[in-house]
Write a protein that holds these residues in place. Sequence first.
Motif, PDB file in Angstrom:
ATOM      1  N   LEU A   1       0.881  -1.434   0.083  1.00  0.00           N
ATOM      2  CA  LEU A   1      -0.122  -0.098   0.212  1.00  0.00           C
ATOM      3  C   LEU A   1       0.498   1.445  -0.405  1.00  0.00           C
ATOM      4  CD1 LEU A   1      -2.771   1.847   0.167  1.00  0.00           C
ATOM      5  CD2 LEU A   1      -2.579   1.480   2.315  1.00  0.00           C
ATOM      6  N   ALA A   2       2.295   1.069   0.732  1.00  0.00           N
ATOM      7  CA  ALA A   2       3.028   2.294   0.875  1.00  0.00           C
ATOM      8  C   ALA A   2       3.188   2.965  -0.924  1.00  0.00           C
ATOM      9  CB  ALA A   2       4.007   1.946   1.695  1.00  0.00           C
ATOM     10  N   GLU A   3       3.637   2.108  -1.112  1.00  0.00           N
ATOM     11  CA  GLU A   3       4.810   1.917  -3.085  1.00  0.00           C
ATOM     12  C   GLU A   3       2.989   2.875  -3.515  1.00  0.00           C
ATOM     13  OE1 GLU A   3       7.168   1.432  -4.496  1.00  0.00           O
ATOM     14  OE2 GLU A   3       7.902   1.099  -2.583  1.00  0.00           O
ATOM     15  N   ILE A   4       1.706   1.897  -3.566  1.00  0.00           N
ATOM     16  CA  ILE A   4       0.901   2.719  -4.276  1.00  0.00           C
ATOM     17  C   ILE A   4       1.146   4.151  -3.872  1.00  0.00           C
ATOM     18  CG2 ILE A   4      -1.617   2.674  -4.964  1.00  0.00           C
ATOM     19  CD1 ILE A   4      -1.057  -0.311  -4.592  1.00  0.00           C
ATOM     20  N   LEU A   5       0.892   4.836  -2.397  1.00  0.00           N
ATOM     21  CA  LEU A   5       0.182   5.968  -1.940  1.00  0.00           C
ATOM     22  C   LEU A   5       1.395   7.151  -2.294  1.00  0.00           C
ATOM     23  CD1 LEU A   5      -0.620   5.480   1.400  1.00  0.00           C
ATOM     24  CD2 LEU A   5      -1.615   6.228  -0.379  1.00  0.00           C
ATOM     25  N   SER A   6       2.979   6.265  -2.440  1.00  0.00           N
ATOM     26  CA  SER A   6       4.501   7.044  -3.146  1.00  0.00           C
ATOM     27  C   SER A   6       3.727   7.433  -4.005  1.00  0.00           C
ATOM     28  CB  SER A   6       5.340   6.145  -3.103  1.00  0.00           C
ATOM     29  OG  SER A   6       5.458   5.277  -3.730  1.00  0.00           O
ATOM     30  N   ARG A   7       3.686   5.936  -5.118  1.00  0.00           N
ATOM     31  CA  ARG A   7       3.192   7.156  -6.719  1.00  0.00           C
ATOM     32  C   ARG A   7       1.684   8.411  -6.694  1.00  0.00           C
ATOM     33  NH1 ARG A   7       6.102   3.532  -6.534  1.00  0.00           N
ATOM     34  NH2 ARG A   7       7.821   2.387  -7.684  1.00  0.00           N
ATOM     35  N   ILE A   8       1.307   8.070  -6.147  1.00  0.00           N
ATOM     36  CA  ILE A   8      -0.050   9.371  -5.874  1.00  0.00           C
ATOM     37  C   ILE A   8       0.601  10.134  -5.619  1.00  0.00           C
ATOM     38  CG2 ILE A   8      -2.099   9.658  -4.972  1.00  0.00           C
ATOM     39  CD1 ILE A   8      -2.431   7.124  -4.742  1.00  0.00           C
TER      40      ILE A   8
ATOM     41  N   LYS B   1      -4.582  10.245  -2.229  1.00  0.00           N
ATOM     42  CA  LYS B   1      -4.376   9.452  -1.504  1.00  0.00           C
ATOM     43  C   LYS B   1      -5.956   9.167  -0.663  1.00  0.00           C
ATOM     44  CE  LYS B   1       0.422  10.588  -1.752  1.00  0.00           C
ATOM     45  NZ  LYS B   1       2.041  11.040  -0.864  1.00  0.00           N
ATOM     46  N   ILE B   2      -6.001  10.090  -0.008  1.00  0.00           N
ATOM     47  CA  ILE B   2      -6.361   9.722   1.036  1.00  0.00           C
ATOM     48  C   ILE B   2      -8.322   9.455   0.906  1.00  0.00           C
ATOM     49  CG2 ILE B   2      -7.686  12.511   1.579  1.00  0.00           C
ATOM     50  CD1 ILE B   2      -6.427  10.017   4.756  1.00  0.00           C
TER      51      ILE B   2
ATOM     52  N   ASP C   1       3.793  -1.601   9.950  1.00  0.00           N
ATOM     53  CA  ASP C   1       2.715  -1.177   9.332  1.00  0.00           C
ATOM     54  C   ASP C   1       2.260  -0.116   9.303  1.00  0.00           C
ATOM     55  OD1 ASP C   1       2.895  -4.226   8.162  1.00  0.00           O
ATOM     56  OD2 ASP C   1       1.110  -4.399   9.773  1.00  0.00           O
ATOM     57  N   LEU C   2       1.526   1.074  10.342  1.00  0.00           N
ATOM     58  CA  LEU C   2       1.759   2.184  10.641  1.00  0.00           C
ATOM     59  C   LEU C   2       2.103   3.164   9.967  1.00  0.00           C
ATOM     60  CD1 LEU C   2      -1.344   3.480  11.313  1.00  0.00           C
ATOM     61  CD2 LEU C   2      -0.356   4.178  13.857  1.00  0.00           C
ATOM     62  N   GLY C   3       3.725   3.568  10.075  1.00  0.00           N
ATOM     63  CA  GLY C   3       4.697   3.964   9.471  1.00  0.00           C
ATOM     64  C   GLY C   3       4.453   3.702   8.394  1.00  0.00           C
ATOM     65  N   ASN C   4       4.464   2.981   8.043  1.00  0.00           N
ATOM     66  CA  ASN C   4       4.713   2.704   6.294  1.00  0.00           C
ATOM     67  C   ASN C   4       3.633   3.236   5.552  1.00  0.00           C
ATOM     68  OD1 ASN C   4       6.910   0.784   6.236  1.00  0.00           O
ATOM     69  ND2 ASN C   4       5.833  -0.945   6.086  1.00  0.00           N
ATOM     70  N   ILE C   5       2.786   3.161   5.947  1.00  0.00           N
ATOM     71  CA  ILE C   5       1.768   4.138   5.478  1.00  0.00           C
ATOM     72  C   ILE C   5       1.164   5.579   5.909  1.00  0.00           C
ATOM     73  CG2 ILE C   5      -0.829   5.203   5.539  1.00  0.00           C
ATOM     74  CD1 ILE C   5      -0.466   1.361   5.018  1.00  0.00           C
ATOM     75  N   PHE C   6       2.306   6.575   7.367  1.00  0.00           N
ATOM     76  CA  PHE C   6       2.551   7.582   7.246  1.00  0.00           C
ATOM     77  C   PHE C   6       3.312   8.701   6.869  1.00  0.00           C
ATOM     78  CE2 PHE C   6       0.277   6.855  11.684  1.00  0.00           C
ATOM     79  CZ  PHE C   6      -0.807   8.397  10.832  1.00  0.00           C
ATOM     80  N   GLU C   7       4.274   7.500   6.272  1.00  0.00           N
ATOM     81  CA  GLU C   7       5.763   8.061   5.043  1.00  0.00           C
ATOM     82  C   GLU C   7       4.970   8.350   4.511  1.00  0.00           C
ATOM     83  OE1 GLU C   7       9.657   6.190   3.222  1.00  0.00           O
ATOM     84  OE2 GLU C   7       8.272   4.649   4.470  1.00  0.00           O
ATOM     85  N   TRP C   8       4.209   7.820   3.774  1.00  0.00           N
ATOM     86  CA  TRP C   8       3.966   8.820   1.991  1.00  0.00           C
ATOM     87  C   TRP C   8       2.695  10.003   2.707  1.00  0.00           C
ATOM     88  CZ3 TRP C   8       7.045   8.718  -1.043  1.00  0.00           C
ATOM     89  CH2 TRP C   8       8.285   8.264  -1.305  1.00  0.00           C
ATOM     90  N   LEU C   9       2.217  10.272   3.962  1.00  0.00           N
ATOM     91  CA  LEU C   9       0.783  10.931   4.094  1.00  0.00           C
ATOM     92  C   LEU C   9       1.609  12.987   4.572  1.00  0.00           C
ATOM     93  CD1 LEU C   9      -2.041   8.841   5.597  1.00  0.00           C
ATOM     94  CD2 LEU C   9      -1.447   9.512   3.139  1.00  0.00           C
ATOM     95  N   TYR C  10       0.537  13.493   4.051  1.00  0.00           N
ATOM     96  CA  TYR C  10       1.301  14.766   5.251  1.00  0.00           C
ATOM     97  C   TYR C  10       0.237  15.203   4.800  1.00  0.00           C
ATOM     98  CZ  TYR C  10       5.591  12.735   1.817  1.00  0.00           C
ATOM     99  OH  TYR C  10       6.184  12.131   1.461  1.00  0.00           O
TER     100      TYR C  10
END
Length: 167
Positions: free
Chosen positions: A20-27, A33-34, A54-63
């Motif tokens: 999921l983080a990989e996908i978010l990184s491309r958006i 994203k949200i 797991d939470l960190g993997n997602i937060f890495e790509w959210l701002y």
Amino acid sequence: LLLIKLGDVLNSLIKNSQELAEILSRIPDESNKIRLLHILRVKWLSKIIFDAKDLGNIFEWLYGKSQRDFIDLLGKNAVKEIFLSTNEIIMILHYLSDENKDYLMDIIGLDGIKNKIRTSKNFLVMLKWLTMKKSRELFKKYTPNEILDLFKTEEELEYFMLRLPEN
């Protein structure tokens, strides 16, 4: 409609938070994203988010606002239960804006954080990653004897005392 269909397809393809983080990184757009996370639904997200990593993997790509929206999407109780140690909290604080750090600390509760702090190192690193406001609030939760108990040697305590702000 396209995002709903995409969400159904992604539900069957994404097996873990890293994917999921990989996908978010491309958006590039935060609102998309949200929106995608909302489409994936809390029930599905809870199947891939088990711990702070797991939470960190997602937060890495959210701002910014997306971080808070994601916390709200997961639910305060679910987020609160993820954190078992101060190291896990610190890992997530690394990704969050100051406003969202304070929001997360309000969810976890400073008493909950205090109960997880076992060593002077945990204590010092937690104070470092919290905002100044929350660091002061956490510090006030301790009695002088509790602070003394965290430090095993006089040198550790002296090192800490020298770094305290004047006010």
